[in-house]
Design a protein around this motif. Structure first.
Motif: not given
Length: 680
Positions: A351-357, A380-388
């Protein structure tokens, strides 16, 4: 005659139960309206902000419209919870609605930015109460077994407002006025207030607290000082100015005093011993980073869409949907996977990796980016936040002892709230500083139309329309790059979260913490519940799955019998009600009639139950079997609590498991209307 009288009494009792149930449902509806107000105000303002700033001026103060609400609601949340315990939740909930509505009305009437910021803080004070008290009152109204269902409704409200908030904010701004973003709360709030006053009846359970007023004030003051430094430094005042240095020193001194106060407080607002738990400390920092990235982006992406791409307020809400939907989908899926596998560490790392991307992708957007490209970046940004987001609360709950469960959960969400305040403030500072410099550079030496100036365009983006074509494109690029630079500055912060996530220790999950709560993952301000309430919520959610065949197979084996799972289920129903009619039970439950008939034959054939007309009742042997099955179910519930269910477990936890165990043997809607005696 006696039978007729018995039947009449049963019908009267049923009528009363239905009436009470109706009142409860109406009360729940009013609580949902209260929650709707608080949840909506976290998202509805974002798409209206560019228009608000244009009308009232002060682009450099844009962030404080969001920050004032966040800080006030975050600081007030623990007070509302404990005051509700002490003085009665109904009265406090009504007070919170009134404060929120007064704040909303004043926000709608604000004539300048300082007024709006002050009134938003007042609105936030009420909003914190709406959030925490509405969920607490549900616990007063419904038994533990039913809470999972009703708390699911509150989660649905949060999910809906995440999607609808930006859209409604745009619609009101475009077709009425930005002031209706606040005025819309008034009719909804009045309905909620009226229904609560007339219908809500909850027992008064006064619990004395030693309320940590000083700790609450100090932590709010520390956060405010540091957010002021972040938002005013290098913008209103130079970083080395006496004002900024003074605010920073004051913040540090207040933090030292806060630590001293919390060490002595009987019921500290943030127990310092939690920081001895490495998982809590790491999760708190990652929660801060998630709040920082999420709310900073939510605040400034609508400005990018409306100013740079000329999108209407309504359509800017539509453009934001890929981000919101990505967040909702990934948070739901990650929660389900963790619940089924018990493995969670991959999600905060990913999640933090995808948020950074996602932040780096957002940085690459400009005034020429297509809608499709922007949608992919937002998603992509939303997916990263949701994962974490979904998993952080869960791993904190898994890492602490039972007595610290409530404060640890609210502590994790508290840091996300503070991170959100910092994110919005720092994004605002970077944006304002970059915009002033880039506009000055883009328009240096240019002949500007009469009445148009660099400072005027900086304060009100509508001035861009007055510029000639070539200058307008230069100024638009300045606006675009100033906003997207913000995401570049945020990317290293998100990357720090990625690095820290690798240091989380993946302990085995307790069964009771595999049911994350949407209100704890999407709410911007902390969710304040006691340890008892947290366990009650988790077990009640797990209890909704109790009809599954494997659960009854497990408790039958545990009790040492070779009965069909449906037979154990039927025996426990007879134990609860005294008797059952198989055909009627099939109508009122999801268990097929064929399975119930087969179970009835088995329990009757083994002498566990006897026939009384159409009804089955337990024999003496059946009572013994039922007692052992109930004990096995209680043990299985206790096992879900892991090491909390130790020899020295608190009395309230033991009683909760017993109460929930009794309720899981049957629900009110299954209960027969009259017993065998009434039909004889």
């Amino acid at each position: 005659m006696a039978a007729h009288a018995h039947g009449m009494t049963g019908n009267v009792r049923d009528g009363q139960e239905q009436h009470v149930s109706g009142n409860v449902l109406v009360s729940i509806g009013a609580l949902l309206l209260g929650m709707l107000l608080a949840a909506l105000d976290q998202t509805i303002v974002s798409t209206a902000l560019p228009t608000i700033v244009s009308d009232l001026g002060g682009m450099e103060h844009l962030s404080w419209v969001v920050t004032a609400y966040l800080l006030a609601s975050t600081a007030a949340t623990p007070l509302w919870g404990k005051l509700g315990d002490q003085y009665g939740r109904k009265r406090l909930f009504q007070t919170a609605i009134v404060i929120f509505l007064i704040g909303s009305a004043l926000c709608g009437m604000a004539q300048n930015m300082p007024q709006l910021i002050g009134f938003r803080a007042l609105q936030g004070l009420g909003g914190g109460g709406l959030m925490v008290l509405s969920m607490a009152i549900v616990g007063d109204l419904v038994p533990p077994r039913e809470r999972g269902r009703y708390q699911g409704l509150f989660g649905a409200v949060f999910g809906a407002t995440s999607v609808l908030g930006p859209l409604l904010g745009g619609l009101f701004t475009e077709h009425l006025s930005w002031r209706w973003v606040f005025y819309v709360n008034l009719p909804v709030g009045v309905v909620a207030l009226t229904v609560i006053a007339v219908v809500l009846r909850i027992p008064r359970k006064s619990r004395k607290h030693v309320i940590d007023y000083l700790g609450t004030f100090l932590i709010a003051a520390v956060a405010t000082c540091l957010v002021l430094v972040a938002s005013l430094g290098g913008n209103t005042w130079a970083w080395g100015s006496p004002q900024i240095v003074g605010l920073a020193v004051l913040g540090v001194l207040l933090a030292v005093v806060f630590v001293g106060v919390e060490r002595r407080a009987a019921e500290p607002v943030l127990p310092l011993k939690l920081f001895r738990v490495r998982t809590f400390t790491l999760s708190a920092v990652i929660s801060f980073i998630v709040g920082f990235a999420m709310f900073g982006a939510l605040t400034y992406l609508p400005t990018f869409l409306q100013v740079v791409h000329g999108v209407s307020p309504t359509m800017s809400g539509v453009h934001m949907l890929p981000m919101v939907l990505g967040l909702l989908v990934s948070s739901t899926v990650s929660g389900q996977i963790v619940s089924r596998t018990g493995r969670w560490k991959v999600f905060p790392v990913a999640g933090t990796g995808v948020t950074t991307l996602g932040l780096l992708l957002l940085h690459r957007l400009d005034e020429h980016s297509s809608t499709w490209v922007m949608s992919v970046c937002f998603c992509v940004f939303g997916l990263g936040l949701g994962l974490v987001m979904q998993v952080l609360v869960l791993i904190v709950q898994n890492a602490v002892s039972y007595e610290d469960l409530g404060v640890a959960t609210s502590g994790a969400t508290f840091f996300r709230s503070i991170g959100a305040s910092f994110g919005v403030a720092i994004f605002g500072t970077v944006f304002a500083n970059r915009l002033g410099d880039k506009l000055a550079e883009a328009l240096r030496g240019a002949q500007l139309p009469p009445g148009v100036s660099v400072s005027g365009i900086e304060a009100d983006s509508r001035g861009l329309a007055e510029l000639p074509g070539s200058l307008r494109s230069e100024a638009l690029h300045a606006y675009a790059s100033s906003i997207t630079d913000v995401f570049l500055y945020a990317a290293p912060v998100a990357f720090l979260g990625f690095v820290l996530a690798w240091f989380l220790k993946e302990d085995p999950l307790r069964g009771s913490v595999t049911a994350p709560d949407v209100t704890e993952t999407l709410a911007s301000n902390p969710v304040e519940r006691s340890s008892y309430d947290e366990v009650c919520r988790a077990l009640s959610v797990l209890g909704t799955r109790e009809g599954r065949r494997e659960v009854y197979r497990d408790i039958t084996t545990r009790a040492g019998y070779d009965l069909l799972p449906a037979s154990s289920w039927l025996v426990l129903r007879m134990r609860r009600y005294g008797w059952v009619e198989p055909a009627l039970l099939a109508e009122r439950t999801s268990v097929p009639l064929s399975a119930i008939i087969e179970a009835a034959r088995q329990v009757e054939g083994r002498g566990l139950a006897s026939r009384q007309g159409l009804d089955l009742a337990l024999t003496e042997t059946g009572e013994e079997v039922a007692a052992r099955l109930a004990g096995a179910r209680e043990a299985s519930l206790g096992e879900l609590l892991g090491d909390w269910w130790g020899p020295d477990r608190p009395t309230d936890l033991t009683q909760l498991v017993r109460d929930l165990n009794d309720e899981l043997c049957g629900s009110d809607r299954e209960q027969p209307r009259e017993g065998p005696a009434a039909r004889m």
